[in-house]
Design a protein around this motif. Structure first.
Motif, PDB file in Angstrom:
ATOM      1  N   ILE A  90       0.871  -1.169   0.000  1.00 21.30           N
ATOM      2  CA  ILE A  90       0.000   0.000   0.000  1.00 21.30           C
ATOM      3  C   ILE A  90       0.910   1.222   0.000  1.00 21.30           C
ATOM      4  O   ILE A  90       1.746   1.375   0.890  1.00 21.30           O
ATOM      5  CB  ILE A  90      -0.913   0.008   1.242  1.00 21.30           C
ATOM      6  CG1 ILE A  90      -1.796  -1.249   1.242  1.00 21.30           C
ATOM      7  CG2 ILE A  90      -1.747   1.286   1.290  1.00 21.30           C
ATOM      8  CD1 ILE A  90      -2.546  -1.479   2.535  1.00 21.30           C
ATOM      9  N   GLY A  91       0.772   2.081  -0.999  1.00 19.38           N
ATOM     10  CA  GLY A  91       1.607   3.276  -1.088  1.00 19.38           C
ATOM     11  C   GLY A  91       2.875   3.022  -1.876  1.00 19.38           C
ATOM     12  O   GLY A  91       3.070   1.947  -2.460  1.00 19.38           O
ATOM     13  N   ASP A  92       3.746   4.019  -1.885  1.00 19.47           N
ATOM     14  CA  ASP A  92       4.973   3.906  -2.682  1.00 19.47           C
ATOM     15  C   ASP A  92       6.236   4.124  -1.860  1.00 19.47           C
ATOM     16  O   ASP A  92       7.273   4.516  -2.365  1.00 19.47           O
ATOM     17  CB  ASP A  92       4.924   4.860  -3.870  1.00 19.47           C
ATOM     18  CG  ASP A  92       4.807   6.322  -3.453  1.00 19.47           C
ATOM     19  OD1 ASP A  92       4.707   6.609  -2.239  1.00 19.47           O
ATOM     20  OD2 ASP A  92       4.832   7.186  -4.347  1.00 19.47           O
ATOM     21  N   THR A  93       6.164   3.858  -0.568  1.00 20.62           N
ATOM     22  CA  THR A  93       7.321   3.980   0.317  1.00 20.62           C
ATOM     23  C   THR A  93       8.375   2.948  -0.065  1.00 20.62           C
ATOM     24  O   THR A  93       8.049   1.799  -0.357  1.00 20.62           O
ATOM     25  CB  THR A  93       6.890   3.745   1.780  1.00 20.62           C
ATOM     26  OG1 THR A  93       5.851   4.659   2.097  1.00 20.62           O
ATOM     27  CG2 THR A  93       8.046   3.930   2.731  1.00 20.62           C
ATOM     28  N   ALA A  94       9.628   3.350  -0.043  1.00 19.50           N
ATOM     29  CA  ALA A  94      10.722   2.414  -0.299  1.00 19.50           C
ATOM     30  C   ALA A  94      10.981   1.582   0.955  1.00 19.50           C
ATOM     31  O   ALA A  94      10.844   2.074   2.078  1.00 19.50           O
ATOM     32  CB  ALA A  94      11.984   3.172  -0.692  1.00 19.50           C
ATOM     33  N   PRO A  95      11.358   0.303   0.789  1.00 17.02           N
ATOM     34  CA  PRO A  95      11.667  -0.517   1.961  1.00 17.02           C
ATOM     35  C   PRO A  95      12.931  -0.019   2.667  1.00 17.02           C
ATOM     36  O   PRO A  95      13.850   0.480   2.033  1.00 17.02           O
ATOM     37  CB  PRO A  95      11.885  -1.918   1.377  1.00 17.02           C
ATOM     38  CG  PRO A  95      12.138  -1.722  -0.070  1.00 17.02           C
ATOM     39  CD  PRO A  95      11.508  -0.429  -0.466  1.00 17.02           C
ATOM     40  N   VAL A  96      12.922  -0.138   3.990  1.00 16.93           N
ATOM     41  CA  VAL A  96      14.074   0.277   4.795  1.00 16.93           C
ATOM     42  C   VAL A  96      14.471  -0.865   5.733  1.00 16.93           C
ATOM     43  O   VAL A  96      13.636  -1.649   6.168  1.00 16.93           O
ATOM     44  CB  VAL A  96      13.778   1.550   5.614  1.00 16.93           C
ATOM     45  CG1 VAL A  96      13.561   2.746   4.706  1.00 16.93           C
ATOM     46  CG2 VAL A  96      12.591   1.360   6.528  1.00 16.93           C
ATOM     47  N   LEU A  97      15.733  -0.941   6.044  1.00 17.02           N
ATOM     48  CA  LEU A  97      16.270  -1.978   6.911  1.00 17.02           C
ATOM     49  C   LEU A  97      16.001  -1.654   8.373  1.00 17.02           C
ATOM     50  O   LEU A  97      16.272  -0.548   8.835  1.00 17.02           O
ATOM     51  CB  LEU A  97      17.781  -2.108   6.686  1.00 17.02           C
ATOM     52  CG  LEU A  97      18.523  -3.144   7.511  1.00 17.02           C
ATOM     53  CD1 LEU A  97      18.052  -4.550   7.173  1.00 17.02           C
ATOM     54  CD2 LEU A  97      20.022  -3.027   7.281  1.00 17.02           C
ATOM     55  N   SER A  98      15.488  -2.636   9.111  1.00 16.21           N
ATOM     56  CA  SER A  98      15.307  -2.473  10.555  1.00 16.21           C
ATOM     57  C   SER A  98      16.557  -2.985  11.268  1.00 16.21           C
ATOM     58  O   SER A  98      17.451  -3.562  10.647  1.00 16.21           O
ATOM     59  CB  SER A  98      14.083  -3.264  11.027  1.00 16.21           C
ATOM     60  OG  SER A  98      14.379  -4.648  11.097  1.00 16.21           O
ATOM     61  N   HIS A  99      16.574  -2.844  12.580  1.00 19.44           N
ATOM     62  CA  HIS A  99      17.701  -3.322  13.389  1.00 19.44           C
ATOM     63  C   HIS A  99      17.732  -4.849  13.491  1.00 19.44           C
ATOM     64  O   HIS A  99      18.712  -5.418  13.956  1.00 19.44           O
ATOM     65  CB  HIS A  99      17.614  -2.718  14.787  1.00 19.44           C
ATOM     66  CG  HIS A  99      16.442  -3.233  15.572  1.00 19.44           C
ATOM     67  ND1 HIS A  99      15.155  -2.763  15.388  1.00 19.44           N
ATOM     68  CD2 HIS A  99      16.355  -4.211  16.502  1.00 19.44           C
ATOM     69  CE1 HIS A  99      14.337  -3.429  16.182  1.00 19.44           C
ATOM     70  NE2 HIS A  99      15.037  -4.307  16.878  1.00 19.44           N
TER      71      HIS A  99
END
Length: 138
Positions: A90-99
């Motif tokens: 949902i949406g166009d946010t880029a994936p980001v790495l979590s801790h």
């Protein structure tokens, strides 16, 4: 001798394809895996996978279809029941790495099939791409 059922932990994973590429995470065993995690007491699997994908990748998703399930064995013990779902972004946010992981990456279907990861994940990725190619709701 009375029957004693085997108790498994449950881990719910999401196959998330964004811009034609599947989102994968590198774990502490240097294997790629699907985003997801342990089912919490009282939590529905679909709620768990949406929560875990968001926590681990920053992506908001919706569950579309259940894909597969199997028991995974890493070390001793009864194993972990893995359940995978195909998820729509949902949406166009880029994936980001979590801790929680070492790396995050996006891969084409052929690239993913050659990565170091359990075969069950590869089956689930293939099933989700087949679903998407069929023109079914993503």
């Amino acid at each position: 001798m009375p029957y004693t059922p085997t108790r498994f932990s449950v881990s719910v994973k999401g196959v998330v394809v964004r811009d034609g590429r599947v989102v994968l995470l590198m774990n502490e065993r240097d294997e790629w895996e699907l985003p997801g995690g342990r089912l919490e007491p009282g939590e529905q699997p679909e709620t768990c996978v949406v929560r875990e994908v968001q926590e681990e990748t920053g992506l908001e998703t919706a569950v579309v279809a259940i894909l597969d399930s199997w028991v995974s064995h890493i070390g001793a013990g009864p194993g972990v029941l893995i359940v995978t779902y195909g998820c729509a972004v949902i949406g166009d946010t880029a994936p980001v790495l979590s801790h929680e992981h070492q790396r995050i990456g996006t891969f084409s279907e052929p690239e993913a099939s050659g990565l170091a990861m359990p075969d069950g994940y590869k089956r689930s990725i293939s099933a989700w791409y087949s679903h998407l190619r069929s023109g079914a709701r993503a």
